[in-house]
Design a protein around this motif. Structure first.
Motif, short mmCIF file in Angstrom:
data_model
loop_
_atom_site.label_atom_id
_atom_site.label_comp_id
_atom_site.label_asym_id
_atom_site.label_seq_id
_atom_site.Cartn_x
_atom_site.Cartn_y
_atom_site.Cartn_z
N LYS A 39 0.85 -1.19 0.00
CA LYS A 39 0.00 0.00 0.00
C LYS A 39 0.88 1.23 0.00
N HIS A 40 0.57 2.17 -0.90
CA HIS A 40 1.40 3.36 -1.00
C HIS A 40 0.55 4.56 -1.41
N PRO A 41 1.08 5.76 -1.26
CA PRO A 41 0.32 6.95 -1.66
C PRO A 41 0.03 6.95 -3.15
N GLU A 42 -0.93 7.74 -3.57
CA GLU A 42 -1.23 7.86 -4.99
C GLU A 42 0.00 8.39 -5.71
N ARG A 43 0.25 7.83 -6.87
CA ARG A 43 1.48 8.20 -7.58
C ARG A 43 1.45 9.65 -8.02
N SER A 44 2.59 10.29 -7.86
CA SER A 44 2.76 11.67 -8.30
C SER A 44 4.18 11.81 -8.84
N VAL A 45 4.42 12.89 -9.58
CA VAL A 45 5.74 13.14 -10.14
C VAL A 45 6.50 14.03 -9.17
N SER A 46 7.56 13.51 -8.61
CA SER A 46 8.34 14.27 -7.62
C SER A 46 9.25 15.28 -8.30
N GLY A 47 9.74 16.22 -7.51
CA GLY A 47 10.73 17.16 -8.03
C GLY A 47 12.00 16.45 -8.45
N HIS A 48 12.33 15.36 -7.76
CA HIS A 48 13.51 14.57 -8.13
C HIS A 48 13.36 14.01 -9.55
N PHE A 49 12.17 13.48 -9.83
CA PHE A 49 11.94 12.86 -11.14
C PHE A 49 11.88 13.90 -12.24
N ARG A 50 11.25 15.05 -11.95
CA ARG A 50 11.20 16.12 -12.96
C ARG A 50 12.61 16.56 -13.35
N ALA A 51 13.47 16.72 -12.34
CA ALA A 51 14.85 17.14 -12.61
C ALA A 51 15.61 16.07 -13.40
N ALA A 52 15.39 14.81 -13.03
CA ALA A 52 16.08 13.71 -13.71
C ALA A 52 15.64 13.61 -15.17
N LYS A 53 14.34 13.69 -15.42
CA LYS A 53 13.84 13.61 -16.80
C LYS A 53 14.34 14.79 -17.64
N LYS A 54 14.42 15.95 -17.02
CA LYS A 54 14.88 17.14 -17.74
C LYS A 54 16.31 16.96 -18.23
N VAL A 55 17.19 16.46 -17.34
CA VAL A 55 18.59 16.29 -17.76
C VAL A 55 18.74 15.10 -18.70
N LEU A 148 25.20 11.07 -5.11
CA LEU A 148 26.22 10.03 -5.11
C LEU A 148 27.00 9.96 -3.81
N SER A 149 27.05 11.06 -3.07
CA SER A 149 27.88 11.10 -1.86
C SER A 149 27.10 10.95 -0.56
N ARG A 150 25.80 11.22 -0.60
CA ARG A 150 25.01 11.18 0.64
C ARG A 150 24.43 9.78 0.87
N PRO A 151 24.73 9.14 1.99
CA PRO A 151 24.20 7.79 2.26
C PRO A 151 22.67 7.75 2.23
N VAL A 152 22.13 6.65 1.76
CA VAL A 152 20.68 6.43 1.78
C VAL A 152 20.34 5.78 3.11
N THR A 153 19.57 6.46 3.92
CA THR A 153 19.31 5.99 5.29
C THR A 153 17.85 5.97 5.68
N ASP A 154 16.98 6.63 4.90
CA ASP A 154 15.58 6.75 5.31
C ASP A 154 14.68 6.86 4.08
N ALA A 155 13.38 7.04 4.32
CA ALA A 155 12.42 7.07 3.22
C ALA A 155 12.68 8.22 2.26
N ASP A 156 13.07 9.38 2.81
CA ASP A 156 13.31 10.53 1.94
C ASP A 156 14.48 10.29 0.99
N SER A 157 15.56 9.71 1.50
CA SER A 157 16.72 9.48 0.64
C SER A 157 16.48 8.31 -0.31
N VAL A 158 15.63 7.35 0.08
CA VAL A 158 15.23 6.28 -0.86
C VAL A 158 14.45 6.90 -2.02
#
Length: 252
Positions: A39-55, A148-158
């Motif tokens: 179970k997860h929230p309704e899908r949305s386009v995050s700012g992370h994904f917008r930036a990734a698609k743009k580049v 690339l340098s910041r460890p993935v430790t929680d939901a936000d960084s995932v």
């Protein structure tokens, strides 16, 4: 006499010697498949994904301007969350595939420690191509260094990693992304079985991450093995620089 299940080669020629392989029979299954989605929230386009698609679109424009082929053929493209590892080589952009991609809905049950291993391996690969980060800076994707340098430790960084250029931007046409046979062999239905454009079938790894090593998108020209996956003894190389040909990285 050939072992059971082997492919006969007319004339006794060794496989790979240019002989035409004679197909004896086919094998398949008719079982439908299902996956369980948490179970997860309704899908949305995050700012992370917008930036990734743009580049990613800028990278594809540069490839097109240079007359180079996109990893999975011409557009229009959809961006597949399939472990996209983009690097700038001495001759232009190239995309490798991580040992496993993280689908958007899978981030909600992902283990941050395992996602962090993907980050570390991506960082090792990018370090082998020193032109990459300056090139991404120039295209406006300055967050690459932090990712690339910041460890993935929680939901936000995932979430940040899942929707980043280093996971979410495998450019595929709609058929290659989610199509089904006989019209197309979509990545979502036939991945890793030689039907989706992947280089090879990868064995499952004993470490819980899925694949035994990075898999590259379809090779271009005579360039077929810049990274071969696991090293001797099945261990994934932590120093990828020594596994990449120097001329591909731009280093002397």
């Amino acid at each position: 006499m050939a072992d059971a299940g082997s492919v006969a080669v007319p004339g006794g020629a060794a496989p790979g010697a240019g002989a035409l392989l004679e197909v004896d029979h086919t094998h398949g299954e008719t079982r439908p498949w299902k996956i369980r989605i948490v179970k997860h929230p309704e899908r949305s386009v995050s700012g992370h994904f917008r930036a990734a698609k743009k580049v990613a679109k800028k990278i594809l424009e540069e490839l097109s301007a240079a007359g180079a082929e996109a990893p999975y053929g011409p557009g229009p493209w959809e961006m597949h969350h399939g472990g996209s590892l983009w690097v700038m080589t001495g001759s232009g952009w190239r995309m490798y595939r991580a040992r496993v991609g993280i689908e958007w809905s899978m981030q909600f049950c992902a283990d941050p420690a395992k996602i962090d291993r993907l980050r570390q391996e991506a960082a090792d690969l990018v370090a082998a191509f020193p032109f990459t980060l300056p090139a991404l800076d120039a295209l406006g994707y300055k967050r690459a260094r932090d990712l690339l340098s910041r460890p993935v430790t929680d939901a936000d960084s995932v979430e940040a990693w899942t929707d980043s250029l280093f996971n979410a931007c495998v450019p595929m046409s709609n058929p290659h992304h989610s199509g089904v046979l006989p019209k197309a062999a979509g990545e979502h239905h036939y991945r890793s079985w030689g039907l989706s454009g992947s280089e090879s079938v990868q064995p499952r790894a004993p470490n819980g991450l899925g694949r035994a090593g990075p898999r590259r998108s379809r090779p271009r020209g005579g360039d077929t093995h810049p990274v071969r996956g696991p090293g001797p003894g099945g261990q994934f190389p932590h120093d990828l620089a020594k596994w990449v040909r120097p001329e591909a990285t731009g280093r002397p």
